[in-house]
Design a protein around this motif. Structure first.
Motif, PDB file in Angstrom:
ATOM      1  N   LEU A 398      36.472 -13.967  18.884  1.00 13.08           N
ATOM      2  CA  LEU A 398      37.313 -14.513  19.128  1.00 13.08           C
ATOM      3  C   LEU A 398      37.502 -15.779  18.789  1.00 13.08           C
ATOM      4  CD1 LEU A 398      40.946 -13.854  19.190  1.00 13.08           C
ATOM      5  CD2 LEU A 398      40.159 -15.315  21.872  1.00 13.08           C
ATOM      6  N   ARG A 399      36.297 -16.625  19.596  1.00 12.27           N
ATOM      7  CA  ARG A 399      36.045 -18.463  19.099  1.00 12.27           C
ATOM      8  C   ARG A 399      35.352 -18.465  18.040  1.00 12.27           C
ATOM      9  NH1 ARG A 399      35.509 -22.040  23.782  1.00 12.27           N
ATOM     10  NH2 ARG A 399      37.606 -20.439  24.909  1.00 12.27           N
ATOM     11  N   THR A 400      34.633 -17.323  17.341  1.00 12.70           N
ATOM     12  CA  THR A 400      33.924 -17.110  16.166  1.00 12.70           C
ATOM     13  C   THR A 400      34.999 -18.435  14.880  1.00 12.70           C
ATOM     14  OG1 THR A 400      31.559 -16.230  16.696  1.00 12.70           O
ATOM     15  CG2 THR A 400      32.880 -16.743  14.334  1.00 12.70           C
ATOM     16  N   PHE A 401      36.031 -16.962  14.918  1.00 12.71           N
ATOM     17  CA  PHE A 401      37.128 -16.919  13.542  1.00 12.71           C
ATOM     18  C   PHE A 401      38.163 -18.487  15.033  1.00 12.71           C
ATOM     19  CE2 PHE A 401      36.473 -12.786  13.063  1.00 12.71           C
ATOM     20  CZ  PHE A 401      36.875 -12.816  11.735  1.00 12.71           C
ATOM     21  N   SER A 402      38.017 -18.781  16.054  1.00  9.64           N
ATOM     22  CA  SER A 402      38.312 -20.362  15.363  1.00  9.64           C
ATOM     23  C   SER A 402      37.533 -21.085  15.012  1.00  9.64           C
ATOM     24  CB  SER A 402      38.887 -20.303  17.296  1.00  9.64           C
ATOM     25  OG  SER A 402      37.999 -20.993  17.951  1.00  9.64           O
ATOM     26  N   TYR A 403      36.594 -20.902  15.378  1.00 13.42           N
ATOM     27  CA  TYR A 403      35.280 -22.476  14.473  1.00 13.42           C
ATOM     28  C   TYR A 403      35.811 -22.117  12.540  1.00 13.42           C
ATOM     29  CZ  TYR A 403      33.834 -23.653  18.815  1.00 13.42           C
ATOM     30  OH  TYR A 403      33.060 -24.265  20.415  1.00 13.42           O
ATOM     31  N   LEU A 404      35.755 -20.864  12.556  1.00 11.76           N
ATOM     32  CA  LEU A 404      35.786 -21.263  11.022  1.00 11.76           C
ATOM     33  C   LEU A 404      37.149 -21.188  10.347  1.00 11.76           C
ATOM     34  CD1 LEU A 404      35.000 -17.110  10.202  1.00 11.76           C
ATOM     35  CD2 LEU A 404      34.143 -18.743   8.927  1.00 11.76           C
ATOM     36  N   GLY A 405      38.415 -21.153  11.666  1.00  7.85           N
ATOM     37  CA  GLY A 405      40.315 -22.332  11.086  1.00  7.85           C
ATOM     38  C   GLY A 405      39.618 -23.310  11.087  1.00  7.85           C
ATOM     39  N   ALA A 406      38.961 -24.087  11.808  1.00  5.85           N
ATOM     40  CA  ALA A 406      38.650 -25.410  12.750  1.00  5.85           C
ATOM     41  C   ALA A 406      37.799 -26.086  10.541  1.00  5.85           C
ATOM     42  CB  ALA A 406      37.858 -25.351  13.276  1.00  5.85           C
ATOM     43  N   MET A 407      36.988 -25.183  10.744  1.00  3.83           N
ATOM     44  CA  MET A 407      35.952 -25.418   8.972  1.00  3.83           C
ATOM     45  C   MET A 407      36.775 -24.900   8.274  1.00  3.83           C
ATOM     46  SD  MET A 407      32.862 -26.840   9.600  1.00  3.83           S
ATOM     47  CE  MET A 407      31.521 -26.003  11.068  1.00  3.83           C
ATOM     48  N   LEU A 408      38.030 -24.275   8.270  1.00  3.96           N
ATOM     49  CA  LEU A 408      38.832 -24.277   7.178  1.00  3.96           C
ATOM     50  C   LEU A 408      39.755 -25.738   6.668  1.00  3.96           C
ATOM     51  CD1 LEU A 408      39.932 -21.091   6.871  1.00  3.96           C
ATOM     52  CD2 LEU A 408      37.994 -21.767   5.157  1.00  3.96           C
ATOM     53  N   ALA A 409      39.994 -26.058   8.030  1.00  7.63           N
ATOM     54  CA  ALA A 409      41.282 -27.789   8.501  1.00  7.63           C
ATOM     55  C   ALA A 409      40.161 -28.098   7.867  1.00  7.63           C
ATOM     56  CB  ALA A 409      41.316 -26.938   9.618  1.00  7.63           C
ATOM     57  N   ALA A 410      38.888 -28.354   7.951  1.00  6.19           N
ATOM     58  CA  ALA A 410      38.691 -29.233   7.344  1.00  6.19           C
ATOM     59  C   ALA A 410      38.171 -29.950   6.123  1.00  6.19           C
ATOM     60  CB  ALA A 410      36.866 -29.333   8.087  1.00  6.19           C
ATOM     61  N   ALA A 411      37.591 -28.386   5.761  1.00  5.46           N
ATOM     62  CA  ALA A 411      37.938 -28.313   3.981  1.00  5.46           C
ATOM     63  C   ALA A 411      38.850 -28.125   3.378  1.00  5.46           C
ATOM     64  CB  ALA A 411      37.070 -26.842   3.615  1.00  5.46           C
ATOM     65  N   ALA A 412      40.167 -28.276   3.656  1.00  5.35           N
ATOM     66  CA  ALA A 412      41.690 -28.062   3.671  1.00  5.35           C
ATOM     67  C   ALA A 412      41.730 -30.180   3.785  1.00  5.35           C
ATOM     68  CB  ALA A 412      42.683 -28.260   4.289  1.00  5.35           C
ATOM     69  N   ASN A 413      41.113 -31.429   4.724  1.00  6.87           N
ATOM     70  CA  ASN A 413      41.869 -32.310   4.437  1.00  6.87           C
ATOM     71  C   ASN A 413      40.261 -32.543   3.660  1.00  6.87           C
ATOM     72  OD1 ASN A 413      42.827 -33.321   7.014  1.00  6.87           O
ATOM     73  ND2 ASN A 413      42.489 -31.173   7.568  1.00  6.87           N
ATOM     74  N   GLY A 414      39.724 -32.026   3.609  1.00  5.22           N
ATOM     75  CA  GLY A 414      38.964 -32.852   1.946  1.00  5.22           C
ATOM     76  C   GLY A 414      39.272 -32.933   1.189  1.00  5.22           C
ATOM     77  N   ALA A 415      39.757 -31.809   0.501  1.00  4.75           N
ATOM     78  CA  ALA A 415      40.744 -31.198  -0.916  1.00  4.75           C
ATOM     79  C   ALA A 415      40.853 -32.201  -1.154  1.00  4.75           C
ATOM     80  CB  ALA A 415      40.686 -29.795  -0.746  1.00  4.75           C
ATOM     81  N   PHE A 416      42.268 -32.719   0.201  1.00  3.26           N
ATOM     82  CA  PHE A 416      43.578 -33.494  -0.178  1.00  3.26           C
ATOM     83  C   PHE A 416      43.624 -34.414   0.314  1.00  3.26           C
ATOM     84  CE2 PHE A 416      44.635 -28.574   0.017  1.00  3.26           C
ATOM     85  CZ  PHE A 416      45.140 -28.192  -1.069  1.00  3.26           C
ATOM     86  N   LEU A 417      43.162 -34.880   1.012  1.00  4.76           N
ATOM     87  CA  LEU A 417      43.070 -36.561   2.064  1.00  4.76           C
ATOM     88  C   LEU A 417      41.946 -36.648   1.377  1.00  4.76           C
ATOM     89  CD1 LEU A 417      44.767 -35.503   4.925  1.00  4.76           C
ATOM     90  CD2 LEU A 417      45.776 -36.129   3.068  1.00  4.76           C
ATOM     91  N   GLY A 418      41.041 -36.387   0.227  1.00  9.43           N
ATOM     92  CA  GLY A 418      38.913 -36.951   0.261  1.00  9.43           C
ATOM     93  C   GLY A 418      39.685 -38.618  -0.419  1.00  9.43           C
ATOM     94  N   HIS A 419      40.330 -38.468  -1.002  1.00  9.02           N
ATOM     95  CA  HIS A 419      40.718 -39.348  -2.105  1.00  9.02           C
ATOM     96  C   HIS A 419      41.319 -40.796  -1.751  1.00  9.02           C
ATOM     97  CE1 HIS A 419      44.300 -37.200  -1.689  1.00  9.02           C
ATOM     98  NE2 HIS A 419      45.307 -38.630  -2.020  1.00  9.02           N
TER      99      HIS A 419
END
Length: 458
Positions: A398-419
């Motif tokens: 359960l905790r691993t899936f929470s970290y996967l979600g956090a990593m996906l969030a970081a990737a999405a932020n980089g994709a849309f707010l990286g510029h």
């Protein structure tokens, strides 16, 4: 319950509740569980002085955050599996010991590489607290619903996440950034003392340690997380797939696998709970990372004002968890959390550089509701969806899936707010968040298995 020597535990003390839960376990459980969030949050204010001390740019000091996330995401199911095999007490004590060693190593680290190694060790040590706590709760309370204990764990983590940066800033101001590592030594000693004094010994379940399965899991998950951190490393995708396939073949062939895919595959409600957990953290961390950046760059607020705008997010989450935590029903929490999550994400589509502060505060407060309800609801659902002998491993996953979600969030932020964290980027991010929130709501409203969670296992 039997002790490791085969003798019986003494009769329950008066502290044991009607459900059979010994309240004297609360303090060691909470202290073990908060070790991870306190170290995750304290480091935020220490990154700049660490970079100055070692002459390291932000791209390098960022590994101090990522290293702990990686170690924890990989180590949680491993620690949980060990809890299921040998009991929570020895795993808890070993984890607490590793935290103390990591604190000393970080306090004397001569360079950034050693400091990153200390954070990896810290991540591995803090893995033990949550699976051990969930296993203890299940072992003490049986198949009942110890909602009070489960709520305490959830609220403690939320509170520590809020005060962690403040604590880190205070420690850094008083003794320099190394004190954010040194503080782990007294915390470790307190866990060790409470663990020896309070935690019960339990009979070990005969099982073989599936080291090849653990290694393949670690390779697959590490490759996936590294890819999510930087999509340019596309070669990690085939590594993830190959290691994942090898893991599946291995686990289906051994008698006592690290991850029992047959049992997991036959437990649809648990798989849905894991999926909801991933969506929960993907949305909440996307908001926390993205909205914070936009408040400063897109809206032009100072860091102090931006922090005050976000304060209702945490206060609402803590309050709603404390108020609703003792209610056993899970489905209502998740449906209301899903609805408010959809509402908050939709409101983000209407903000711009001239939006009034009251609207920004309102959005933060609205999204605090699902942050408090969803994590608690998913945790309680998982508690009722797994057998006692798999509680530790399931809590770790359960905790691993929470970290996967956090990593996906970081990737999405980089994709849309990286510029740059402008309004257009925030709106694009909000659309993705809205899609994830709608999926979460559907997964909650359509999950009939949640209706059976009313105090006893169904």
């Amino acid at each position: 319950m039997a002790e490791g020597t085969g003798t019986q535990r003494p009769p329950a003390s008066p502290a044991v509740t009607a459900a059979g839960f010994d309240r004297s376990l609360i303090l060691p459980m909470v202290l073990g569980v908060v070790l991870n969030p306190v170290n995750s949050s304290m480091i935020a204010v220490a990154l700049v002085p660490i970079g100055v001390a070692f002459g390291a740019p932000p791209a390098e000091t960022a590994w101090l955050v990522s290293a702990l996330y990686l170690a924890t995401a990989v180590g949680q199911p491993v620690a949980g599996r060990l809890v299921d095999m040998v009991g929570p007490r020895p795993v808890y004590l070993v984890g607490a010991g590793l935290v103390g060693v990591a604190g000393v190593l970080g306090a004397v680290a001569p360079d950034l590489g050693v400091l990153i190694a200390a954070r990896v060790l810290l991540g591995l040590g803090t893995c033990a607290g949550y699976p051990a706590a969930m296993s203890l709760i299940r072992g003490e309370a049986g198949s009942g619903s110890p909602t009070g204990a489960l709520t305490v764990l959830a609220v403690a983590g939320q509170v520590v996440s809020v005060v962690g940066p403040t604590l880190g800033g205070l420690l850094t101001e008083l003794g320099g950034w190394r004190t954010t590592f040194t503080v782990n030594v007294p915390l470790s000693l307190a866990c060790l003392a409470l663990g020896v004094w309070r935690l019960p010994r339990r009979e070990r379940r005969p099982a073989r340690l599936d080291l090849p399965g653990m290694a393949l899991f670690a390779v697959a998950l590490t490759a996936l997380l590294l890819f999510l951190m930087d999509w340019r490393h596309w070669y990690l995708v085939p590594v993830t797939l190959a290691a994942g396939a090898a893991l599946a073949v291995r686990e289906l062939r051994v008698d006592d696998p690290f991850i029992d895919l047959r049992v997991l595959g036959g437990n649809g409600p648990l798989l849905v709970t894991f999926g909801r957990t991933l969506l929960t953290f993907a949305v909440s961390y996307s908001f926390l990372y993205g909205f914070t950046q936009w408040l400063e760059h897109g809206r032009g607020l100072s860091p102090t004002v931006a922090g005050l705008v976000l304060l209702p997010l945490f206060l609402t989450a803590i309050t709603v968890s404390a108020i609703t935590g003792r209610r056993v029903e899970v489905r209502g929490k998740l449906v209301v959390g899903g609805l408010t999550q959809v509402t908050g994400c939709a409101l983000l589509l209407f903000v711009d550089g001239a939006s009034p502060v009251w609207l920004l505060v309102l959005i933060a407060a609205v999204l605090g509701l699902p942050q408090g309800l969803n994590a608690l609801g998913n945790q309680n659902a998982m508690y009722h969806q797994v057998e006692a002998e798999r509680m530790g491993a399931s809590a770790g996953l359960l905790r691993t899936f929470s970290y996967l979600g956090a990593m996906l969030a970081a990737a999405a932020n980089g994709a849309f707010l990286g510029h740059g964290a402008d309004t257009a980027g925030l709106h694009d991010l909000a659309l993705v968040m809205l899609g994830a929130a709608i999926l979460f709501l559907a997964a909650s409203a359509l999950d009939r298995s949640l209706r059976g969670i009313r105090g006893e296992r169904s």
